[in-house]
Design a protein around this motif. Structure first.
Motif, PDB file in Angstrom:
ATOM      1  N   GLU A  61       0.891  -1.238  -0.024  1.00 20.19           N
ATOM      2  CA  GLU A  61       0.108   0.025   0.148  1.00 20.19           C
ATOM      3  C   GLU A  61       0.917   1.349   0.099  1.00 20.19           C
ATOM      4  OE1 GLU A  61       0.352  -1.274   4.278  1.00 20.19           O
ATOM      5  OE2 GLU A  61       0.056  -2.410   2.369  1.00 20.19           O
ATOM      6  N   ILE A  62       2.127   1.181   0.183  1.00 21.04           N
ATOM      7  CA  ILE A  62       3.146   2.038   0.090  1.00 21.04           C
ATOM      8  C   ILE A  62       3.776   2.443  -1.029  1.00 21.04           C
ATOM      9  CG2 ILE A  62       5.015   3.343   1.705  1.00 21.04           C
ATOM     10  CD1 ILE A  62       3.761   1.151   3.869  1.00 21.04           C
ATOM     11  N   GLU A  63       3.984   3.356  -1.756  1.00 18.47           N
ATOM     12  CA  GLU A  63       4.740   3.783  -3.024  1.00 18.47           C
ATOM     13  C   GLU A  63       6.024   3.236  -2.880  1.00 18.47           C
ATOM     14  OE1 GLU A  63       5.557   6.707  -6.578  1.00 18.47           O
ATOM     15  OE2 GLU A  63       3.743   7.250  -5.155  1.00 18.47           O
ATOM     16  N   GLY A  64       6.862   2.333  -3.748  1.00 14.07           N
ATOM     17  CA  GLY A  64       8.090   2.184  -3.527  1.00 14.07           C
ATOM     18  C   GLY A  64       8.414   0.951  -2.727  1.00 14.07           C
ATOM     19  N   VAL A  65       7.331   0.304  -1.847  1.00 12.34           N
ATOM     20  CA  VAL A  65       7.667  -0.601  -0.863  1.00 12.34           C
ATOM     21  C   VAL A  65       7.141  -1.940  -1.430  1.00 12.34           C
ATOM     22  CG1 VAL A  65       7.314  -1.088   1.700  1.00 12.34           C
ATOM     23  CG2 VAL A  65       7.865   1.308   0.993  1.00 12.34           C
ATOM     24  N   GLU A 122      -6.142  -6.187  12.554  1.00  9.93           N
ATOM     25  CA  GLU A 122      -5.783  -4.847  13.346  1.00  9.93           C
ATOM     26  C   GLU A 122      -4.779  -4.164  12.181  1.00  9.93           C
ATOM     27  OE1 GLU A 122      -6.624  -4.007  16.467  1.00  9.93           O
ATOM     28  OE2 GLU A 122      -8.011  -5.543  16.304  1.00  9.93           O
ATOM     29  N   GLU A 123      -4.901  -2.861  12.444  1.00 10.36           N
ATOM     30  CA  GLU A 123      -3.981  -2.068  11.757  1.00 10.36           C
ATOM     31  C   GLU A 123      -2.469  -2.277  11.987  1.00 10.36           C
ATOM     32  OE1 GLU A 123      -3.193   2.795  11.036  1.00 10.36           O
ATOM     33  OE2 GLU A 123      -4.471   2.255  12.835  1.00 10.36           O
ATOM     34  N   MET A 124      -1.810  -2.225  10.909  1.00 13.89           N
ATOM     35  CA  MET A 124      -0.335  -2.172  10.836  1.00 13.89           C
ATOM     36  C   MET A 124       0.105  -0.912  10.818  1.00 13.89           C
ATOM     37  SD  MET A 124       1.389  -5.882   9.479  1.00 13.89           S
ATOM     38  CE  MET A 124       0.425  -6.099   7.782  1.00 13.89           C
ATOM     39  N   LYS A 125       0.833  -0.479  11.520  1.00 13.06           N
ATOM     40  CA  LYS A 125       1.010   1.093  11.600  1.00 13.06           C
ATOM     41  C   LYS A 125       2.335   1.682  10.798  1.00 13.06           C
ATOM     42  CE  LYS A 125      -1.165   2.213  15.874  1.00 13.06           C
ATOM     43  NZ  LYS A 125      -2.208   1.659  15.510  1.00 13.06           N
ATOM     44  N   MET A 141       4.457   4.893  10.587  1.00 14.46           N
ATOM     45  CA  MET A 141       5.984   4.971  10.505  1.00 14.46           C
ATOM     46  C   MET A 141       6.913   5.434   9.390  1.00 14.46           C
ATOM     47  SD  MET A 141       7.934   1.482  11.733  1.00 14.46           S
ATOM     48  CE  MET A 141       8.836   1.043  10.140  1.00 14.46           C
ATOM     49  N   LEU A 142       6.303   5.250   8.282  1.00 13.83           N
ATOM     50  CA  LEU A 142       7.041   5.653   7.296  1.00 13.83           C
ATOM     51  C   LEU A 142       7.188   7.312   6.880  1.00 13.83           C
ATOM     52  CD1 LEU A 142       6.394   2.690   4.454  1.00 13.83           C
ATOM     53  CD2 LEU A 142       8.779   3.435   5.865  1.00 13.83           C
ATOM     54  N   LYS A 143       5.752   7.790   7.190  1.00 13.01           N
ATOM     55  CA  LYS A 143       5.576   9.134   7.212  1.00 13.01           C
ATOM     56  C   LYS A 143       6.612   9.847   7.996  1.00 13.01           C
ATOM     57  CE  LYS A 143       1.062   8.950   5.486  1.00 13.01           C
ATOM     58  NZ  LYS A 143      -0.455   8.554   5.972  1.00 13.01           N
ATOM     59  N   ALA A 144       6.750   9.373   9.153  1.00 12.72           N
ATOM     60  CA  ALA A 144       7.485   9.908  10.441  1.00 12.72           C
ATOM     61  C   ALA A 144       9.016   9.885   9.921  1.00 12.72           C
ATOM     62  CB  ALA A 144       7.428   9.079  11.558  1.00 12.72           C
ATOM     63  N   ILE A 145       9.453   8.794   9.326  1.00 12.75           N
ATOM     64  CA  ILE A 145      10.960   8.655   8.815  1.00 12.75           C
ATOM     65  C   ILE A 145      10.972   9.759   7.541  1.00 12.75           C
ATOM     66  CG2 ILE A 145      12.457   7.118   7.639  1.00 12.75           C
ATOM     67  CD1 ILE A 145      11.049   4.692   9.200  1.00 12.75           C
ATOM     68  N   ASN A 146      10.032   9.883   6.842  1.00 10.64           N
ATOM     69  CA  ASN A 146      10.279  10.822   5.715  1.00 10.64           C
ATOM     70  C   ASN A 146      10.206  12.045   5.757  1.00 10.64           C
ATOM     71  OD1 ASN A 146      10.955   8.401   4.004  1.00 10.64           O
ATOM     72  ND2 ASN A 146       8.561   8.199   3.562  1.00 10.64           N
ATOM     73  N   ASN A 147       9.495  12.495   6.946  1.00 13.47           N
ATOM     74  CA  ASN A 147       9.459  13.765   7.507  1.00 13.47           C
ATOM     75  C   ASN A 147      10.791  14.372   7.997  1.00 13.47           C
ATOM     76  OD1 ASN A 147       6.881  14.129   6.402  1.00 13.47           O
ATOM     77  ND2 ASN A 147       5.786  13.506   7.954  1.00 13.47           N
TER      78      ASN A 147
END
Length: 176
Positions: free
Chosen positions: A44-48, A163-166, A170-176
């Protein structure tokens, strides 16, 4: 007290790098753990990319395996889930002789009753597709085997957790 072995679905989010499949499968090979199925796709995450790996082992061992997988440089995060914690499907296709479709009324009933679908028909053969749980696919395989299957293939498991896997946050936090 020794833990009992059970089926786990491991989800591994990774960068898409050459050689990673070999390194991840080597982690299982070194421990003499058989991989029941493996599927690799975009996530669901581009490039992953996402590996979905099904294994039978104890929870203690699966935790160690997750630790080893996460040591790989390209691995972003790995999770494991029990059967009850996921929603999953597998797909398969069967190639059968065309005359069976017209001469064996039972074949049409088997297809209908199993919620399979015919994807192509020509003079020589027809192809049936079925998605579902492993048990449903195995039942359809047993039923069609009596008539002679020309070719059969099954995909690896695809699964989502209940359940949601966060991972996205987590990736948004890393990329910011």
């Amino acid at each position: 007290m020794e833990q009992e072995s059970k089926q786990f679905t491991i989800s591994v989010y990774t960068e898409n790098n050459i050689g990673l499949l070999n390194r991840i499968s080597a982690i299982f090979q070194r421990r003499h753990i058989n991989i029941e199925s493996m599927n690799i796709s975009v996530s669901e995450i581009e490039g992953v990319s996402r590996f979905t790996i099904v294994v039978i082992m104890t929870e203690e061992k699966v935790k160690k395996i997750i630790g080893q997988i996460e040591k790989q440089v390209e691995v972003i995060k790995a999770y494991y889930h029990t059967e009850e914690e996921i929603i999953y499907q597998e797909s398969c296709i069967f190639k059968m002789k065309s005359d069976l479709l017209f001469d064996e009324r039972q074949i049409q009933n088997i297809i209908k009753d199993s919620n399979a679908r015919i994807v192509t028909v020509n003079k020589q053969f027809f192809v049936i597709e079925k998605s579902g749980r492993k048990e449903e696919i195995e039942l359809l395989h047993r039923e069609l085997s009596a008539f002679g299957i020309m070719q059969f293939t099954r995909s690896g498991r695809i699964a989502v957790s209940k359940e949601e896997m966060k991972i996205s946050n987590m990736l948004k936090a890393i990329n910011n």
